[in-house]
Design a protein around this motif. Structure first.
Motif, PDB file in Angstrom:
ATOM      1  N   ILE A  34       0.853  -1.199   0.000  1.00 15.20           N
ATOM      2  CA  ILE A  34       0.000   0.000   0.000  1.00 15.20           C
ATOM      3  C   ILE A  34       0.886   1.246   0.000  1.00 15.20           C
ATOM      4  O   ILE A  34       0.656   2.197  -0.759  1.00 15.20           O
ATOM      5  N   ARG A  36       3.917   1.490  -1.057  1.00 19.22           N
ATOM      6  CA  ARG A  36       4.586   1.608  -2.359  1.00 19.22           C
ATOM      7  C   ARG A  36       3.641   2.156  -3.416  1.00 19.22           C
ATOM      8  O   ARG A  36       4.044   2.954  -4.268  1.00 19.22           O
ATOM      9  N   SER A  37       2.380   1.765  -3.361  1.00 22.07           N
ATOM     10  CA  SER A  37       1.401   2.257  -4.340  1.00 22.07           C
ATOM     11  C   SER A  37       1.228   3.764  -4.206  1.00 22.07           C
ATOM     12  O   SER A  37       1.179   4.484  -5.212  1.00 22.07           O
ATOM     13  N   VAL A  38       1.133   4.223  -2.981  1.00 16.89           N
ATOM     14  CA  VAL A  38       0.963   5.666  -2.752  1.00 16.89           C
ATOM     15  C   VAL A  38       2.209   6.410  -3.224  1.00 16.89           C
ATOM     16  O   VAL A  38       2.122   7.438  -3.904  1.00 16.89           O
ATOM     17  N   ARG A  40       4.382   5.490  -5.444  1.00 11.42           N
ATOM     18  CA  ARG A  40       4.466   5.432  -6.911  1.00 11.42           C
ATOM     19  C   ARG A  40       3.620   6.527  -7.528  1.00 11.42           C
ATOM     20  O   ARG A  40       4.032   7.250  -8.430  1.00 11.42           O
ATOM     21  N   ALA A  41       2.391   6.661  -7.013  1.00  8.52           N
ATOM     22  CA  ALA A  41       1.459   7.629  -7.605  1.00  8.52           C
ATOM     23  C   ALA A  41       1.957   9.059  -7.434  1.00  8.52           C
ATOM     24  O   ALA A  41       1.774   9.898  -8.325  1.00  8.52           O
ATOM     25  N   TRP A  42       2.562   9.334  -6.284  1.00  9.74           N
ATOM     26  CA  TRP A  42       2.990  10.698  -5.989  1.00  9.74           C
ATOM     27  C   TRP A  42       4.480  10.939  -6.223  1.00  9.74           C
ATOM     28  O   TRP A  42       5.032  11.956  -5.806  1.00  9.74           O
ATOM     29  N   HIS A  83      -3.838   2.982   4.450  1.00 14.86           N
ATOM     30  CA  HIS A  83      -3.728   3.938   3.343  1.00 14.86           C
ATOM     31  C   HIS A  83      -3.686   5.370   3.893  1.00 14.86           C
ATOM     32  O   HIS A  83      -2.892   6.200   3.449  1.00 14.86           O
ATOM     33  N   GLY A 106       2.618  22.871 -11.884  1.00 17.08           N
ATOM     34  CA  GLY A 106       1.294  22.343 -11.556  1.00 17.08           C
ATOM     35  C   GLY A 106       1.298  20.966 -10.940  1.00 17.08           C
ATOM     36  O   GLY A 106       0.265  20.498 -10.475  1.00 17.08           O
ATOM     37  N   GLU A 107       2.477  20.300 -10.941  1.00 10.81           N
ATOM     38  CA  GLU A 107       2.505  18.930 -10.409  1.00 10.81           C
ATOM     39  C   GLU A 107       2.282  18.897  -8.906  1.00 10.81           C
ATOM     40  O   GLU A 107       1.619  17.988  -8.393  1.00 10.81           O
ATOM     41  N   GLU A 109       0.598  21.015  -7.216  1.00 11.49           N
ATOM     42  CA  GLU A 109      -0.825  21.278  -7.014  1.00 11.49           C
ATOM     43  C   GLU A 109      -1.643  20.022  -7.311  1.00 11.49           C
ATOM     44  O   GLU A 109      -2.617  19.723  -6.625  1.00 11.49           O
ATOM     45  N   SER A 110      -1.231  19.271  -8.318  1.00 11.09           N
ATOM     46  CA  SER A 110      -1.914  18.000  -8.625  1.00 11.09           C
ATOM     47  C   SER A 110      -1.862  17.068  -7.432  1.00 11.09           C
ATOM     48  O   SER A 110      -2.843  16.413  -7.084  1.00 11.09           O
ATOM     49  N   ARG A 111      -0.696  17.014  -6.806  1.00 14.53           N
ATOM     50  CA  ARG A 111      -0.545  16.151  -5.619  1.00 14.53           C
ATOM     51  C   ARG A 111      -1.522  16.575  -4.534  1.00 14.53           C
ATOM     52  O   ARG A 111      -2.190  15.750  -3.902  1.00 14.53           O
ATOM     53  N   ILE A 113      -4.297  18.274  -4.738  1.00 16.65           N
ATOM     54  CA  ILE A 113      -5.693  17.988  -5.106  1.00 16.65           C
ATOM     55  C   ILE A 113      -5.951  16.493  -5.000  1.00 16.65           C
ATOM     56  O   ILE A 113      -7.003  16.051  -4.527  1.00 16.65           O
ATOM     57  N   SER A 114      -4.989  15.702  -5.436  1.00 18.58           N
ATOM     58  CA  SER A 114      -5.118  14.247  -5.348  1.00 18.58           C
ATOM     59  C   SER A 114      -5.342  13.813  -3.896  1.00 18.58           C
ATOM     60  O   SER A 114      -6.212  12.996  -3.596  1.00 18.58           O
TER      61      SER A 114
ATOM     62  N   THR B  87      -3.237  19.942 -14.539  1.00 23.19           N
ATOM     63  CA  THR B  87      -3.289  19.850 -13.079  1.00 23.19           C
ATOM     64  C   THR B  87      -4.430  18.937 -12.631  1.00 23.19           C
ATOM     65  O   THR B  87      -4.240  18.039 -11.804  1.00 23.19           O
ATOM     66  N   GLN B  94      -3.361  10.439 -10.436  1.00 27.28           N
ATOM     67  CA  GLN B  94      -2.566  10.092  -9.250  1.00 27.28           C
ATOM     68  C   GLN B  94      -3.453   9.443  -8.183  1.00 27.28           C
ATOM     69  O   GLN B  94      -3.040   8.498  -7.515  1.00 27.28           O
ATOM     70  N   THR B  95      -4.648   9.968  -8.039  1.00 29.89           N
ATOM     71  CA  THR B  95      -5.566   9.412  -7.033  1.00 29.89           C
ATOM     72  C   THR B  95      -5.924   7.974  -7.374  1.00 29.89           C
ATOM     73  O   THR B  95      -5.906   7.091  -6.510  1.00 29.89           O
ATOM     74  N   ASP B  97      -4.209   5.963  -9.242  1.00 28.73           N
ATOM     75  CA  ASP B  97      -2.979   5.177  -9.139  1.00 28.73           C
ATOM     76  C   ASP B  97      -2.677   4.832  -7.681  1.00 28.73           C
ATOM     77  O   ASP B  97      -2.275   3.706  -7.364  1.00 28.73           O
TER      78      ASP B  97
END
Lengths: 291, 105
Positions: A34, A36-38, A40-42, A83, A106-107, A109-111, A113-114, B87, B94-95, B97
Protein backbone atom coordinates in the motif's frame (compact mmCIF):
# COMPACT_ATOMS: atom_id res chain seq x y z
CA UNK A 1 1.17 -15.89 5.00
CA UNK A 2 -2.54 -15.79 5.83
CA UNK A 3 -5.19 -14.63 3.39
CA UNK A 4 -6.65 -12.43 6.09
CA UNK A 5 -10.03 -14.12 6.51
CA UNK A 6 -11.50 -13.80 9.98
CA UNK A 7 -11.65 -17.58 10.46
CA UNK A 8 -7.87 -17.80 10.49
CA UNK A 9 -7.70 -15.69 13.62
CA UNK A 10 -10.72 -16.97 15.53
CA UNK A 11 -8.54 -18.88 17.97
CA UNK A 12 -6.87 -15.64 19.10
CA UNK A 13 -8.27 -13.21 21.60
CA UNK A 14 -9.09 -9.82 20.15
CA UNK A 15 -6.49 -7.25 21.14
CA UNK A 16 -4.03 -9.83 22.48
CA UNK A 17 -0.31 -9.49 21.82
CA UNK A 18 -0.36 -12.87 20.10
CA UNK A 19 -3.01 -11.79 17.64
CA UNK A 20 -1.29 -8.47 16.95
CA UNK A 21 2.01 -10.22 16.32
CA UNK A 22 0.36 -12.78 14.03
CA UNK A 23 -1.49 -10.11 12.04
CA UNK A 24 1.66 -8.03 11.63
CA UNK A 25 3.63 -11.06 10.51
CA UNK A 26 0.97 -12.09 8.00
CA UNK A 27 0.23 -8.68 6.53
CA UNK A 28 3.38 -6.63 6.80
CA UNK A 29 4.25 -7.21 3.16
CA UNK A 30 0.77 -6.25 2.05
CA UNK A 31 0.91 -3.05 4.13
CA UNK A 32 4.21 -2.22 2.47
CA UNK A 33 2.49 -2.69 -0.92
CA UNK A 34 0.00 0.00 0.00
CA UNK A 35 2.83 2.37 0.92
CA UNK A 36 4.59 1.61 -2.36
CA UNK A 37 1.40 2.26 -4.34
CA UNK A 38 0.96 5.67 -2.75
CA UNK A 39 4.63 6.52 -3.27
CA UNK A 40 4.47 5.43 -6.91
CA UNK A 41 1.46 7.63 -7.61
CA UNK A 42 2.99 10.70 -5.99
CA UNK A 43 6.54 10.13 -7.23
CA UNK A 44 7.97 9.72 -3.74
CA UNK A 45 10.30 7.17 -2.24
CA UNK A 46 8.28 4.85 -0.03
CA UNK A 47 11.14 4.36 2.43
CA UNK A 48 13.11 7.60 2.30
CA UNK A 49 9.89 9.61 2.58
CA UNK A 50 8.63 7.59 5.50
CA UNK A 51 5.60 5.97 3.95
CA UNK A 52 6.79 2.55 5.14
CA UNK A 53 6.65 3.79 8.72
CA UNK A 54 3.18 5.23 8.18
CA UNK A 55 1.90 1.98 6.74
CA UNK A 56 3.42 0.02 9.61
CA UNK A 57 1.79 2.31 12.17
CA UNK A 58 -1.55 1.87 10.43
CA UNK A 59 -1.05 -1.88 10.47
CA UNK A 60 -0.32 -1.97 14.21
CA UNK A 61 -3.23 0.38 14.93
CA UNK A 62 -5.61 -1.87 13.03
CA UNK A 63 -4.20 -5.11 14.45
CA UNK A 64 -4.79 -3.91 17.99
CA UNK A 65 -8.42 -3.12 17.28
CA UNK A 66 -9.29 -6.05 15.05
CA UNK A 67 -11.88 -8.51 16.32
CA UNK A 68 -12.10 -11.66 14.20
CA UNK A 69 -15.42 -12.54 15.82
CA UNK A 70 -17.09 -9.83 13.74
CA UNK A 71 -16.35 -11.89 10.64
CA UNK A 72 -14.70 -9.09 8.65
CA UNK A 73 -11.49 -10.10 6.83
CA UNK A 74 -8.51 -8.26 8.29
CA UNK A 75 -7.42 -6.66 5.02
CA UNK A 76 -10.88 -5.25 4.41
CA UNK A 77 -10.81 -3.87 7.95
CA UNK A 78 -7.32 -2.43 7.87
CA UNK A 79 -6.81 -1.17 4.35
CA UNK A 80 -8.35 2.27 4.82
CA UNK A 81 -6.38 2.99 7.97
CA UNK A 82 -3.10 1.85 6.46
CA UNK A 83 -3.73 3.94 3.34
CA UNK A 84 -4.56 6.99 5.48
CA UNK A 85 -1.37 6.59 7.49
CA UNK A 86 0.70 6.25 4.33
CA UNK A 87 -0.78 9.37 2.73
CA UNK A 88 -0.37 11.34 5.97
CA UNK A 89 3.32 10.48 6.07
CA UNK A 90 3.66 11.38 2.41
CA UNK A 91 2.20 14.84 3.02
CA UNK A 92 4.44 15.44 6.02
CA UNK A 93 7.58 14.39 4.16
CA UNK A 94 10.24 16.90 3.20
CA UNK A 95 9.92 15.81 -0.41
CA UNK A 96 6.27 16.81 -0.39
CA UNK A 97 6.83 20.06 1.44
CA UNK A 98 9.63 21.03 -0.92
CA UNK A 99 7.93 19.76 -4.04
CA UNK A 100 10.64 17.19 -4.72
CA UNK A 101 9.53 14.85 -7.47
CA UNK A 102 6.97 17.35 -8.71
CA UNK A 103 9.11 19.01 -11.31
CA UNK A 104 6.64 20.12 -13.96
CA UNK A 105 4.54 23.23 -13.30
CA UNK A 106 1.29 22.34 -11.56
CA UNK A 107 2.50 18.93 -10.41
CA UNK A 108 2.67 19.88 -6.75
CA UNK A 109 -0.83 21.28 -7.01
CA UNK A 110 -1.91 18.00 -8.62
CA UNK A 111 -0.54 16.15 -5.62
CA UNK A 112 -2.43 18.41 -3.20
CA UNK A 113 -5.69 17.99 -5.11
CA UNK A 114 -5.12 14.25 -5.35
CA UNK A 115 -4.69 14.05 -1.58
CA UNK A 116 -7.89 16.06 -1.04
CA UNK A 117 -9.83 13.74 -3.33
CA UNK A 118 -9.31 10.96 -0.79
CA UNK A 119 -11.16 13.06 1.77
CA UNK A 120 -14.08 13.61 -0.58
CA UNK A 121 -14.19 9.97 -1.70
CA UNK A 122 -12.84 7.89 1.20
CA UNK A 123 -13.87 4.67 -0.59
CA UNK A 124 -10.90 5.24 -2.91
CA UNK A 125 -8.64 4.18 -0.06
CA UNK A 126 -10.22 0.74 -0.31
CA UNK A 127 -9.51 0.58 -4.01
CA UNK A 128 -13.10 1.38 -4.97
CA UNK A 129 -14.18 3.88 -7.58
CA UNK A 130 -16.92 6.23 -6.37
CA UNK A 131 -20.33 4.68 -6.90
CA UNK A 132 -21.65 5.41 -10.33
CA UNK A 133 -24.40 7.97 -10.74
CA UNK A 134 -25.80 5.94 -13.64
CA UNK A 135 -26.66 2.31 -14.11
CA UNK A 136 -25.88 1.61 -17.73
CA UNK A 137 -23.32 -1.14 -17.78
CA UNK A 138 -19.79 -1.46 -16.59
CA UNK A 139 -17.99 0.85 -19.00
CA UNK A 140 -20.51 3.66 -18.61
CA UNK A 141 -20.44 3.21 -14.84
CA UNK A 142 -16.66 3.61 -14.87
CA UNK A 143 -16.98 6.75 -17.00
CA UNK A 144 -19.57 8.14 -14.62
CA UNK A 145 -17.21 7.57 -11.70
CA UNK A 146 -14.34 9.20 -13.59
CA UNK A 147 -16.50 12.23 -14.36
CA UNK A 148 -17.28 12.61 -10.68
CA UNK A 149 -13.57 12.59 -9.89
CA UNK A 150 -12.78 15.13 -12.58
CA UNK A 151 -15.60 17.46 -11.55
CA UNK A 152 -14.57 17.12 -7.92
CA UNK A 153 -10.92 17.78 -8.73
CA UNK A 154 -11.90 20.86 -10.73
CA UNK A 155 -13.93 22.11 -7.78
CA UNK A 156 -10.95 21.58 -5.47
CA UNK A 157 -8.64 23.35 -7.91
CA UNK A 158 -11.02 26.30 -8.15
CA UNK A 159 -11.29 26.76 -4.41
CA UNK A 160 -7.58 26.15 -3.98
CA UNK A 161 -6.96 29.13 -6.22
CA UNK A 162 -9.45 31.29 -4.34
CA UNK A 163 -7.82 30.36 -1.07
CA UNK A 164 -4.36 31.22 -2.36
CA UNK A 165 -5.76 34.57 -3.34
CA UNK A 166 -4.85 33.99 -6.93
CA UNK A 167 -7.64 36.15 -8.33
CA UNK A 168 -6.22 36.09 -11.82
CA UNK A 169 -6.28 32.32 -11.97
CA UNK A 170 -9.55 32.08 -10.08
CA UNK A 171 -11.10 34.15 -12.85
CA UNK A 172 -10.25 31.32 -15.18
CA UNK A 173 -12.53 29.16 -13.09
CA UNK A 174 -15.37 31.65 -13.12
CA UNK A 175 -17.43 29.33 -15.25
CA UNK A 176 -17.17 26.67 -12.58
CA UNK A 177 -18.17 29.10 -9.85
CA UNK A 178 -20.99 30.41 -12.01
CA UNK A 179 -22.40 26.93 -12.49
CA UNK A 180 -22.27 26.19 -8.76
CA UNK A 181 -23.79 29.59 -7.94
CA UNK A 182 -26.78 28.71 -10.11
CA UNK A 183 -27.51 25.61 -8.04
CA UNK A 184 -30.18 25.47 -5.38
CA UNK A 185 -28.98 26.86 -2.03
CA UNK A 186 -29.00 23.41 -0.44
CA UNK A 187 -26.75 22.08 -3.21
CA UNK A 188 -24.44 25.03 -2.81
CA UNK A 189 -24.34 24.35 0.91
CA UNK A 190 -23.22 20.77 0.29
CA UNK A 191 -20.47 21.86 -2.06
CA UNK A 192 -19.31 24.62 0.26
CA UNK A 193 -19.20 22.37 3.30
CA UNK A 194 -17.35 19.57 1.56
CA UNK A 195 -14.97 21.48 -0.67
CA UNK A 196 -14.37 24.74 1.18
CA UNK A 197 -14.80 23.75 4.79
CA UNK A 198 -13.43 20.22 4.33
CA UNK A 199 -16.31 18.53 6.10
CA UNK A 200 -17.12 14.92 5.41
CA UNK A 201 -20.52 14.14 3.97
CA UNK A 202 -21.30 12.29 7.15
CA UNK A 203 -20.69 15.50 9.14
CA UNK A 204 -22.92 17.49 6.81
CA UNK A 205 -25.68 14.91 7.18
CA UNK A 206 -25.22 14.85 10.94
CA UNK A 207 -25.51 18.65 11.15
CA UNK A 208 -28.72 18.48 9.17
CA UNK A 209 -29.98 15.44 11.06
CA UNK A 210 -30.61 13.45 7.92
CA UNK A 211 -29.43 10.15 6.48
CA UNK A 212 -25.87 10.31 5.18
CA UNK A 213 -26.92 8.56 1.98
CA UNK A 214 -29.00 11.58 0.99
CA UNK A 215 -25.92 13.79 1.02
CA UNK A 216 -23.68 11.21 -0.67
CA UNK A 217 -26.12 10.58 -3.50
CA UNK A 218 -26.96 14.24 -3.96
CA UNK A 219 -23.25 15.05 -4.15
CA UNK A 220 -22.88 12.53 -6.95
CA UNK A 221 -25.80 14.08 -8.82
CA UNK A 222 -24.31 17.55 -8.36
CA UNK A 223 -20.97 16.44 -9.78
CA UNK A 224 -22.68 14.73 -12.70
CA UNK A 225 -24.65 17.93 -13.35
CA UNK A 226 -21.55 20.12 -13.15
CA UNK A 227 -19.68 17.85 -15.55
CA UNK A 228 -22.57 17.95 -18.03
CA UNK A 229 -22.71 21.73 -17.89
CA UNK A 230 -18.97 22.02 -18.45
CA UNK A 231 -18.87 19.44 -21.23
CA UNK A 232 -21.99 20.79 -23.01
CA UNK A 233 -22.01 24.54 -22.37
CA UNK A 234 -24.37 25.33 -25.23
CA UNK A 235 -26.85 22.64 -24.36
CA UNK A 236 -29.64 23.90 -22.14
CA UNK A 237 -30.42 21.77 -19.16
CA UNK A 238 -33.10 21.74 -16.54
CA UNK A 239 -32.16 22.71 -13.02
CA UNK A 240 -30.98 19.93 -10.77
CA UNK A 241 -33.89 18.72 -8.66
CA UNK A 242 -33.60 18.27 -4.92
CA UNK A 243 -34.14 14.72 -3.73
CA UNK A 244 -36.98 14.17 -1.25
CA UNK A 245 -34.65 13.45 1.64
CA UNK A 246 -33.14 16.93 1.33
CA UNK A 247 -36.31 18.93 0.75
CA UNK A 248 -36.95 19.72 4.42
CA UNK A 249 -33.41 21.12 4.66
CA UNK A 250 -33.90 23.09 1.44
CA UNK A 251 -37.15 24.56 2.72
CA UNK A 252 -35.56 25.53 6.01
CA UNK A 253 -32.67 27.23 4.23
CA UNK A 254 -35.07 29.15 1.99
CA UNK A 255 -37.15 30.28 4.96
CA UNK A 256 -33.99 31.59 6.55
CA UNK A 257 -33.21 33.59 3.43
CA UNK A 258 -30.14 31.51 2.63
CA UNK A 259 -29.15 32.14 -0.97
CA UNK A 260 -26.10 29.95 -1.14
CA UNK A 261 -22.45 30.75 -0.40
CA UNK A 262 -21.42 30.70 -4.03
CA UNK A 263 -24.23 33.07 -4.99
CA UNK A 264 -23.08 35.34 -2.17
CA UNK A 265 -19.52 35.06 -3.43
CA UNK A 266 -20.49 36.15 -6.92
CA UNK A 267 -22.71 38.88 -5.58
CA UNK A 268 -19.90 40.14 -3.40
CA UNK A 269 -17.50 40.07 -6.32
CA UNK A 270 -19.99 41.96 -8.46
CA UNK A 271 -20.42 44.60 -5.77
CA UNK A 272 -16.65 44.85 -5.38
CA UNK A 273 -16.21 45.35 -9.10
CA UNK A 274 -18.95 47.99 -9.15
CA UNK A 275 -17.33 49.86 -6.28
CA UNK A 276 -13.94 49.53 -7.93
CA UNK A 277 -15.33 50.82 -11.23
CA UNK A 278 -17.06 53.71 -9.45
CA UNK A 279 -13.85 54.53 -7.62
CA UNK A 280 -11.87 54.54 -10.82
CA UNK A 281 -14.41 56.82 -12.51
CA UNK A 282 -14.31 59.21 -9.58
CA UNK A 283 -10.53 59.21 -9.56
CA UNK A 284 -10.36 59.94 -13.28
CA UNK A 285 -12.90 62.80 -12.88
CA UNK A 286 -10.85 64.32 -10.09
CA UNK A 287 -7.68 63.96 -12.10
CA UNK A 288 -9.40 65.74 -14.97
CA UNK A 289 -10.36 68.61 -12.66
CA UNK A 290 -6.81 68.92 -11.33
CA UNK A 291 -5.36 69.03 -14.80
CA UNK B 1 -18.59 6.89 2.55
CA UNK B 2 -19.98 4.03 0.52
CA UNK B 3 -21.96 1.59 2.65
CA UNK B 4 -21.33 -1.99 1.70
CA UNK B 5 -24.52 -3.92 1.42
CA UNK B 6 -22.84 -7.28 1.74
CA UNK B 7 -21.77 -6.71 5.32
CA UNK B 8 -25.25 -6.04 6.60
CA UNK B 9 -27.64 -8.89 6.98
CA UNK B 10 -31.03 -8.83 8.62
CA UNK B 11 -31.13 -10.50 12.01
CA UNK B 12 -32.15 -14.13 11.79
CA UNK B 13 -34.98 -15.01 14.11
CA UNK B 14 -34.59 -17.93 16.44
CA UNK B 15 -37.47 -19.67 14.72
CA UNK B 16 -36.15 -19.55 11.17
CA UNK B 17 -35.99 -22.95 9.58
CA UNK B 18 -37.75 -24.68 12.44
CA UNK B 19 -41.23 -25.92 11.92
CA UNK B 20 -42.97 -26.77 15.15
CA UNK B 21 -46.60 -27.48 14.63
CA UNK B 22 -47.56 -26.61 18.17
CA UNK B 23 -45.96 -23.23 17.83
CA UNK B 24 -46.78 -22.41 14.24
CA UNK B 25 -48.66 -19.23 15.15
CA UNK B 26 -46.31 -16.91 16.91
CA UNK B 27 -47.66 -13.47 16.28
CA UNK B 28 -46.90 -10.64 18.63
CA UNK B 29 -43.58 -11.95 19.82
CA UNK B 30 -40.67 -9.58 20.01
CA UNK B 31 -38.67 -11.78 17.68
CA UNK B 32 -41.33 -11.31 14.99
CA UNK B 33 -41.05 -7.55 15.32
CA UNK B 34 -37.33 -7.97 14.96
CA UNK B 35 -37.94 -9.93 11.77
CA UNK B 36 -40.04 -7.10 10.36
CA UNK B 37 -37.35 -4.61 11.18
CA UNK B 38 -34.84 -6.91 9.63
CA UNK B 39 -36.95 -7.16 6.50
CA UNK B 40 -37.23 -3.38 6.42
CA UNK B 41 -33.48 -3.07 6.81
CA UNK B 42 -32.99 -5.55 4.01
CA UNK B 43 -35.45 -3.65 1.83
CA UNK B 44 -33.60 -0.41 2.52
CA UNK B 45 -30.27 -2.07 1.95
CA UNK B 46 -31.41 -3.50 -1.33
CA UNK B 47 -32.08 0.07 -2.53
CA UNK B 48 -28.49 1.07 -1.74
CA UNK B 49 -26.53 1.23 -4.93
CA UNK B 50 -23.47 -0.98 -4.72
CA UNK B 51 -20.13 0.64 -5.50
CA UNK B 52 -18.37 -0.22 -8.71
CA UNK B 53 -16.05 -3.15 -8.47
CA UNK B 54 -12.58 -2.61 -7.05
CA UNK B 55 -9.93 -1.23 -9.36
CA UNK B 56 -7.20 -3.62 -10.40
CA UNK B 57 -3.68 -3.02 -11.63
CA UNK B 58 -4.65 -4.43 -15.03
CA UNK B 59 -7.30 -1.74 -15.35
CA UNK B 60 -4.96 1.12 -14.56
CA UNK B 61 -4.14 2.02 -18.16
CA UNK B 62 -7.78 1.72 -19.18
CA UNK B 63 -8.81 4.04 -16.35
CA UNK B 64 -6.13 6.54 -17.35
CA UNK B 65 -7.51 6.43 -20.88
CA UNK B 66 -11.03 7.10 -19.60
CA UNK B 67 -9.76 9.99 -17.48
CA UNK B 68 -8.07 11.50 -20.52
CA UNK B 69 -11.17 11.07 -22.71
CA UNK B 70 -13.53 12.56 -20.15
CA UNK B 71 -11.13 15.44 -19.49
CA UNK B 72 -11.31 16.16 -23.24
CA UNK B 73 -14.99 16.94 -22.76
CA UNK B 74 -14.49 19.20 -19.76
CA UNK B 75 -11.62 21.32 -20.93
CA UNK B 76 -11.06 23.43 -23.99
CA UNK B 77 -13.43 25.54 -26.04
CA UNK B 78 -16.24 26.84 -23.78
CA UNK B 79 -15.19 24.49 -21.03
CA UNK B 80 -12.65 24.94 -18.31
CA UNK B 81 -9.34 26.51 -19.38
CA UNK B 82 -6.86 24.15 -21.02
CA UNK B 83 -4.11 25.64 -18.90
CA UNK B 84 -5.62 23.91 -15.89
CA UNK B 85 -6.29 20.62 -17.57
CA UNK B 86 -2.95 19.04 -16.78
CA UNK B 87 -3.29 19.85 -13.08
CA UNK B 88 -6.76 18.40 -12.75
CA UNK B 89 -6.22 15.39 -15.01
CA UNK B 90 -2.96 14.47 -13.29
CA UNK B 91 -4.58 14.82 -9.89
CA UNK B 92 -7.26 12.31 -10.79
CA UNK B 93 -4.75 9.92 -12.35
CA UNK B 94 -2.57 10.09 -9.25
CA UNK B 95 -5.57 9.41 -7.03
CA UNK B 96 -6.59 6.38 -9.04
CA UNK B 97 -2.98 5.18 -9.14
CA UNK B 98 -2.57 5.57 -5.38
CA UNK B 99 -5.75 3.56 -4.84
CA UNK B 100 -4.57 0.54 -6.81
CA UNK B 101 -2.44 -1.73 -4.67
CA UNK B 102 -0.14 -4.16 -6.42
CA UNK B 103 0.37 -6.92 -3.95
CA UNK B 104 3.79 -8.30 -4.44
CA UNK B 105 4.33 -9.78 -1.02
Amino acid sequence: MGSGSAEEYMSYEAGSEELVAKLVEDHQGWAASIARSVARAWNLDWQLDGLDGGAYEGLIFSARRYDPARGVPFRAYARRRIHESSTEEARKSKSWQRGVGADAPGEQESREISAMLFNVFPELREGLLPASAVEKGEEESMRSSVRQLLASASMLATLHELEKGGADRAIEYKRMIGIIADLEPVHQAIMWSVYWEGQSMRQVASDWEIDELNVIREHKQILQFVFSKLANPKKGSTALKIRPGLRPVAQTLKREGFKGPFSDLLEGAAVFLLVLAAGLLLASDMLGLLI
Amino acid sequence: MVKKVGGKKPPVSAGTGKVESTKSVQTGKVSDVGDVRGAEKQAKSSRVRRPTRPMTAEEREHLFKLIHEEADKMFGANGLPQSQRATVENAVKQTVDASIVEEDD
